[in-house]
Design a protein around this motif. Structure first.
Motif, short mmCIF file in Angstrom:
data_model
loop_
_atom_site.label_atom_id
_atom_site.label_comp_id
_atom_site.label_asym_id
_atom_site.label_seq_id
_atom_site.Cartn_x
_atom_site.Cartn_y
_atom_site.Cartn_z
N GLN A 121 0.82 -1.21 0.00
CA GLN A 121 0.00 0.00 0.00
C GLN A 121 0.85 1.27 0.00
O GLN A 121 0.46 2.28 -0.60
CB GLN A 121 -0.95 -0.03 1.20
N ASP A 122 2.00 1.23 0.66
CA ASP A 122 2.88 2.40 0.65
C ASP A 122 3.36 2.73 -0.76
O ASP A 122 3.54 3.90 -1.12
CB ASP A 122 4.10 2.17 1.56
N ASN A 124 1.66 1.74 -3.43
CA ASN A 124 0.47 1.69 -4.29
C ASN A 124 0.66 0.66 -5.41
O ASN A 124 0.36 0.91 -6.58
CB ASN A 124 0.16 3.07 -4.87
N THR A 245 -4.49 -0.02 -11.32
CA THR A 245 -4.51 1.22 -10.53
C THR A 245 -4.65 0.92 -9.04
O THR A 245 -4.91 1.82 -8.23
CB THR A 245 -5.65 2.13 -10.99
N ALA A 246 -4.50 -0.37 -8.66
CA ALA A 246 -4.51 -0.81 -7.26
C ALA A 246 -5.82 -0.50 -6.54
O ALA A 246 -5.84 -0.25 -5.34
CB ALA A 246 -3.33 -0.20 -6.50
N LYS A 247 -6.93 -0.53 -7.29
CA LYS A 247 -8.24 -0.28 -6.66
C LYS A 247 -8.89 -1.57 -6.18
O LYS A 247 -9.73 -1.55 -5.28
CB LYS A 247 -9.16 0.44 -7.65
#
Length: 687
Positions: A121-122, A124, A245-247
């Protein structure tokens, strides 16, 4: 090598025993990069090839390999799950375009899993979640997915639903295609209709997947609301974009040891995870003017790369490993922007486990190795000299445990030369000399880390190291004041020795070290001899008086004395000063001082009480607490003597979830009962 669009660069993450290396092995075997399905347990895995890893059956460093699937080149980095080697994982993540999170279907989410999710998450990073070990007893896919959803904000969406579990794990349902993919014995699949008893669950998951995908794009959401569903084509393209897009994070299921489900995962890697040019431009600094520079991750941009790992080999020399961020490298030199020098190299290599495969050029996304560079080290940026850039590199994790180190068989020079070579490849390893105790300390991020270093030294360089608890750098000082005479008189025929001085000894404020005042009036001691008194006292202070530790925070006032025209000398007054100091200290309430360390301990709320109680039992003073979303932070001052091996105890107390940092704060007086023991031990050692 081909176009950047056909490259995938992904890192496999997960806590220890989640099946990362076995998954990597199965992916390589299915793609034909290795000709047999190796196993971690019997030491045949191509990604765990170091003897120390084979012996312990655990990854200790990041391993790299390369495979081809559907005309795409996939660069895999298999990272350690052990906290002792977490820096290896951090280094690999900083150069990856995507991540595969491995979560075991039996153990499910573990406390350590959070560290790896934080890395994803850091940065992305687009993430593919693999629920591994579906063939094991008590494997539970649904519970594992629920645990992931409850613990992290990854938006997991089931992409492949397992058919059966444990001994009956035989296939998966492709939720997008609404088809069953049944496994054969060779890692392949055949397409069938969805089993009737799973139709309702599949329909529900398919609707959930469409909702998740629609919510990531306004046009898709409008289509979903108007028509009640997405077309297959819209769902496929929307899912790919949502993943890149890491959604959302698609979830797959596999049994790597039996090579079941790996071809499906390979499809997901090339279909859903981004190519380098689909990731945001990487930012750096122009070293000539400090301007921010953006590098598009394309082959026609100026060349740039980051060195993120160095491997030391006693035969091949140093192997420098870097990730190409932009441009094309197809000549025999590059510019090192950090060292401000050009370096030539002989051959570019792609890593394949412990082997290296020569390649003619390197383009964005590729992990490349070159041998025997003279100047380049981990963290350096490589680029074109005409278009300079420096990328930020992660700082290595701080060391938390230190031992005094020496050679078992006395070959100190060989030992320290060998350790120095390992420092190049392991930035979390530190070698320092403690001037106060005259010990050489080796420091690392955990007990297993230093044990691995010892095994590697013996194997690679034929030298064994011996570890022992380091000495604490105590200090000595006084609390009272006194006036004392120091007289050195020796006459035994011929020229004698005579020096006589009277000094006042008094304490200074903590940290002020030493002050010498010359208050001699008249010529009772000639000016020539007065500095010798100070020198004699300073030399005596180095060895201490009560326990052999350096003396500090002392004021000396030279007030009187006498001399002999013939027998006095600088040496005589130096001895007189030393005698005055040693005699006076015993009359001025001498005490021992100990180093107090400033600690910051990060623990989850459940462990706060235990940790604070433990710090109090170590004579610590808790200064306060802070909170974050995930951790409680305890700030404390604790004597160094009480936390020499604190890393082991904190791991035990918190199940490996606690971390801490420590740095020197100040010196304080040692309690009398403890000081007595230290002084007694010194006396015994002197006998």
């Amino acid at each position: 090598m081909q176009d950047v669009q056909q490259i995938r660069n992904t890192v496999i993450l997960g806590h220890g025993n989640s099946g990362k290396s076995t998954l990597a092995e199965a992916l390589l075997f299915t793609a034909g990069s290795v000709n047999r399905l190796g196993k971690v347990d019997d030491g045949t895995a191509s990604m765990d090839f170091e003897p120390e890893e084979i012996k312990r059956q655990v990854s200790m460093s990041t391993a790299f390999n390369h495979l081809q699937w559907q005309k795409n080149d996939v660069f895999l980095a298999d990272t350690p799950g052990d906290d002792n080697f977490f820096n290896e994982t951090r280094s690999a993540v900083q150069v990856a375009d995507s991540a595969i999170l491995s979560v075991g279907a039996v153990l499910s989410v573990r406390p350590q899993t959070e560290k790896f999710v934080d890395l994803v998450q850091d940065k992305n990073l687009p993430c593919l979640i693999c629920v591994t070990k579906m063939d094991r007893e008590r494997a539970d896919f649904s519970k594992t997915v629920d645990d992931i959803r409850a613990a992290f904000k990854l938006n997991p969406v089931v992409l492949y639903l397992p058919i059966g579990a444990e001994d009956d794990f035989k296939g998966v349902v492709d939720i997008v295609a609404n088809k069953a993919l049944m496994f054969d014995d060779k890692g392949g699949v055949k397409t069938e209709d969805v089993p009737a008893d799973m139709a309702d669950e599949v329909a529900e998951l398919r609707e959930n997947l469409q909702e998740y995908v629609a919510e990531t794009d306004d046009d898709l959401l409008e289509m979903f609301l108007e028509e009640g569903e997405l077309t297959d084509e819209a769902m496929k393209s929307g899912l790919a974009e949502a993943v890149r897009t890491a959604k959302v994070a698609p979830v797959c299921a596999c049994a790597s040891l039996l090579n079941k489900g790996t071809s499906v995962i390979l499809d997901a890697i090339v279909d859903l995870l981004p190519s380098p040019d689909q990731r945001p431009a990487v930012e750096g600094i122009n070293p000539d003017n400090d301007d921010v520079v953006e590098r598009e991750r394309t082959a026609d941009a100026p060349f740039s790369a980051l060195v993120f790992k160095t491997m030391a080999d006693p035969f091949a020399g140093r192997l420098t490993i870097f990730r190409v961020f932009s441009g094309t490298l197809d000549n025999d030199s590059f510019y090192n922007a950090n060292k401000e020098t050009s370096e030539r190299f002989g051959q570019l290599f792609v890593l394949q486990g412990k082997e290296q495969k020569p390649v003619d050029k390197a383009i964005p996304g590729m992990i490349i190795a070159v041998a025997k560079l003279k100047e380049t080290t981990t963290g350096d940026t490589l680029c074109a000299e005409s278009d300079k850039v420096i990328f930020e590199s992660i700082e290595p994790l701080p060391t938390v445990i230190s031992y005094a180190v020496s050679a078992k068989k006395g070959d100190e020079e060989k030992l320290f030369a060998s350790i120095t070579k390992l420092l190049d490849e392991d930035l979390t390893l530190k070698l320092t000399r403690q001037p106060e105790t005259h010990e050489v300390l080796i420091s690392g991020v955990g007990q297993s880390h230093l044990e691995m270093v010892g095994e590697k030294l013996k194997r690679k360089y034929g030298v064994e190291m011996e570890l022992r608890a380091p000495k604490v750098p105590y200090r000595e000082t006084i609390k009272g004041s006194t006036t004392v005479q120091g007289k050195h008189k020796k006459q035994s025929g011929g020229r004698g020795q005579f020096g006589d001085c009277t000094v006042e000894l008094s304490p200074l404020a903590r940290g002020e070290q030493f002050e010498f005042v010359d208050s001699i009036v008249g010529g009772v001691i000639p000016q020539t001899y007065r500095p010798a008194v100070e020198k004699g006292i300073l030399e005596a202070m180095e060895k201490g008086v009560i326990a052999g530790y350096p003396f500090v925070d002392l004021k000396v006032n030279l007030i009187d004395g006498s001399f002999h025209n013939v027998d006095s000398s600088e040496m005589a007054f130096k001895i007189a000063g030393s005698l005055a100091f040693k005699k006076g200290v015993m009359d001025a309430k001498p005490v021992l001082l100990e180093p107090i360390m400033e600690m910051e301990v990060h623990v989850q709320k459940d462990f706060v009480g235990d940790v604070m109680g433990d710090l109090n039992s170590r004579r610590g003073k808790v200064l306060g607490m802070d909170s974050t979303d995930k951790y409680e932070i305890i700030n404390a001052h604790v004597p160094q003597a009480e936390i020499l091996l604190y890393a082991l105890d904190l791991t035990s107390m918190t199940g490996g979830q606690g971390t801490f940092t420590v740095k020197f704060s100040h010196y304080e007086e040692v309690p009398a009962s403890i000081a007595e023991k230290i002084i007694e031990e010194h006396k015994k050692a002197e006998e």
